[in-house]
Design an enzyme around this catalytic site. Structure first.
Site, mmCIF file in Angstrom:
data_model
loop_
_atom_site.group_PDB
_atom_site.id
_atom_site.type_symbol
_atom_site.label_atom_id
_atom_site.label_comp_id
_atom_site.label_asym_id
_atom_site.label_seq_id
_atom_site.Cartn_x
_atom_site.Cartn_y
_atom_site.Cartn_z
ATOM 1 N N LYS A 34 1.037 -1.251 0.019
ATOM 2 C CA LYS A 34 0.075 -0.169 0.214
ATOM 3 C C LYS A 34 1.084 0.830 -0.007
ATOM 4 C CE LYS A 34 -2.734 1.789 3.808
ATOM 5 N NZ LYS A 34 -1.993 3.224 3.669
ATOM 6 N N ASP A 61 -3.089 3.709 -2.377
ATOM 7 C CA ASP A 61 -4.322 4.131 -0.621
ATOM 8 C C ASP A 61 -4.245 6.022 -0.619
ATOM 9 O OD1 ASP A 61 -6.314 5.106 1.131
ATOM 10 O OD2 ASP A 61 -4.131 3.875 2.966
HETATM 11 O O1 C5P Z 1 0.167 1.645 10.900
HETATM 12 P P1 C5P Z 1 -1.419 0.463 10.604
HETATM 13 O O2 C5P Z 1 -1.499 -0.560 10.421
HETATM 14 O O3 C5P Z 1 -2.717 1.331 11.608
HETATM 15 O O4 C5P Z 1 -2.283 1.190 9.476
HETATM 16 C C1 C5P Z 1 -3.336 1.244 8.626
HETATM 17 C C2 C5P Z 1 -3.005 1.754 7.465
HETATM 18 O O5 C5P Z 1 -4.498 1.834 6.791
HETATM 19 C C3 C5P Z 1 -2.510 3.186 7.106
HETATM 20 O O6 C5P Z 1 -2.088 3.755 6.004
HETATM 21 C C4 C5P Z 1 -4.312 4.231 6.660
HETATM 22 O O7 C5P Z 1 -3.634 5.239 6.282
HETATM 23 C C5 C5P Z 1 -4.610 3.548 6.261
HETATM 24 N N1 C5P Z 1 -6.205 3.300 6.362
HETATM 25 C C6 C5P Z 1 -6.981 2.997 7.958
HETATM 26 N N2 C5P Z 1 -8.558 3.124 7.612
HETATM 27 C C7 C5P Z 1 -9.162 3.275 6.702
HETATM 28 C C8 C5P Z 1 -8.668 3.146 5.578
HETATM 29 C C9 C5P Z 1 -6.478 3.462 5.067
HETATM 30 O O8 C5P Z 1 -6.420 3.019 8.986
HETATM 31 N N3 C5P Z 1 -9.911 3.352 6.843
#
Ligand code: C5P
Length: 239
Positions: A34, A61
């Site tokens: 991602k 993303d």
């Molecule tokens: O570090 P962590 O596992 O929390 O990262 C989650 C990733 O998923 C981040 O890059 C965040 O931008 C993305 N994301 C999220 N929630 C969403 C969509 C994308 O946490 N609804």
């Protein structure tokens, strides 16, 4: 499908060289990466090309959320980059999502490009029921809101949504099994939630029926990302 093929690693770093080092480190084990706001705004679209050169797929993303004409142009640019998936905020509305999807389909037919999967972001996994109500003024429940936005994304012709593990089964019931669900907010049992509110372990989320899970900090901020991936694999077997 082995669970690691469903794991998307979030390259939430600002140094492109470090991002590529991580891709090399995981080697055959990870298929999809991602690229989010941090890496894309620091490294630009070149980083997507560089990850593609390593024969990996990219989930772009950027959570596009703007007037339809602007989102359409960004969606066309993402499609030309050859990404595997990208996303738009479902709260951008039906017209925005539909115009985005139509433009992408038209471009792919015209230029014989691979069509990316387009996902609608429902409610960020960092948000709680209280925040949704008190700050955004949304009176119905978070579950109802996620279901509503998922149905809107389906109506617009999108391929799926981004939602927390807690909403997966409801969305699948409402929108059908083939509607893709990508689930962030994933934490192994030993890891704190950080800024995420609606978290789940990888095993729970996959059991709920998530098609893909996204993990960032728990892996890439650990002292030894490869070892952490191994520990998560063990947890997949045992928890
Ligand atoms: O570090 P962590 O596992 O929390 O990262 C989650 C990733 O998923 C981040 O890059 C965040 O931008 C993305 N994301 C999220 N929630 C969403 C969509 C994308 O946490 N609804």
């Amino acid at each position: 499908m082995p669970w690691r093929e469903k794991l998307i690693i979030a390259l939430d770093v600002s140094e492109p060289d470090y991002a590529l080092e991580l891709v090399d480190k995981f080697g055959e084990q990870i298929e999809i990466y991602k690229v989010g706001l941090e890496l894309f705004t620091s490294a630009g679209p070149k980083i997507v090309e560089k990850i593609h050169k390593k024969k990996k797929k990219v989930f772009l993303d950027l959570k596009l959320h703007d007037i339809p004409a602007t989102v359409v142009k960004a969606a066309v640019a993402a499609t030309r980059l050859g990404v595997y998936m990208f996303n738009v905020h479902a709260s951008g509305g039906l017209d925005m999502m539909k115009m985005c999807k139509d433009a992408v389909v038209e471009l792919c037919l015209k230029e014989n490009l691979q069509k990316p999967r387009i996902l609608g972001v429902t409610v960020l996994t960092s948000m709680s029921q209280d925040v949704l109500k008190a700050e955004l003024g949304i009176q119905h429940s978070l579950n109802t809101h996620v279901r509503h936005l998922s149905a809107l994304a389906l109506k617009a012709g999108l391929d799926g949504v981004v939602a927390s593990g807690h909403e997966v089964s409801k969305i699948k019931n409402h929108c059908g099994k083939g509607f893709i669900i990508v689930t962030p907010g994933i934490r192994p049992s030993w890891h704190p939630p950080d800024d995420q509110h609606r978290t789940m372990t990888p095993k729970q989320a996959l059991r709920e029926g998530a098609d893909y899970i996204v993990m960032g900090r728990a892996i890439i901020n650990s002292d030894n990302p490869l070892k952490t991936l191994e520990l998560i694999s063990l947890e997949m077997l045992t928890v």
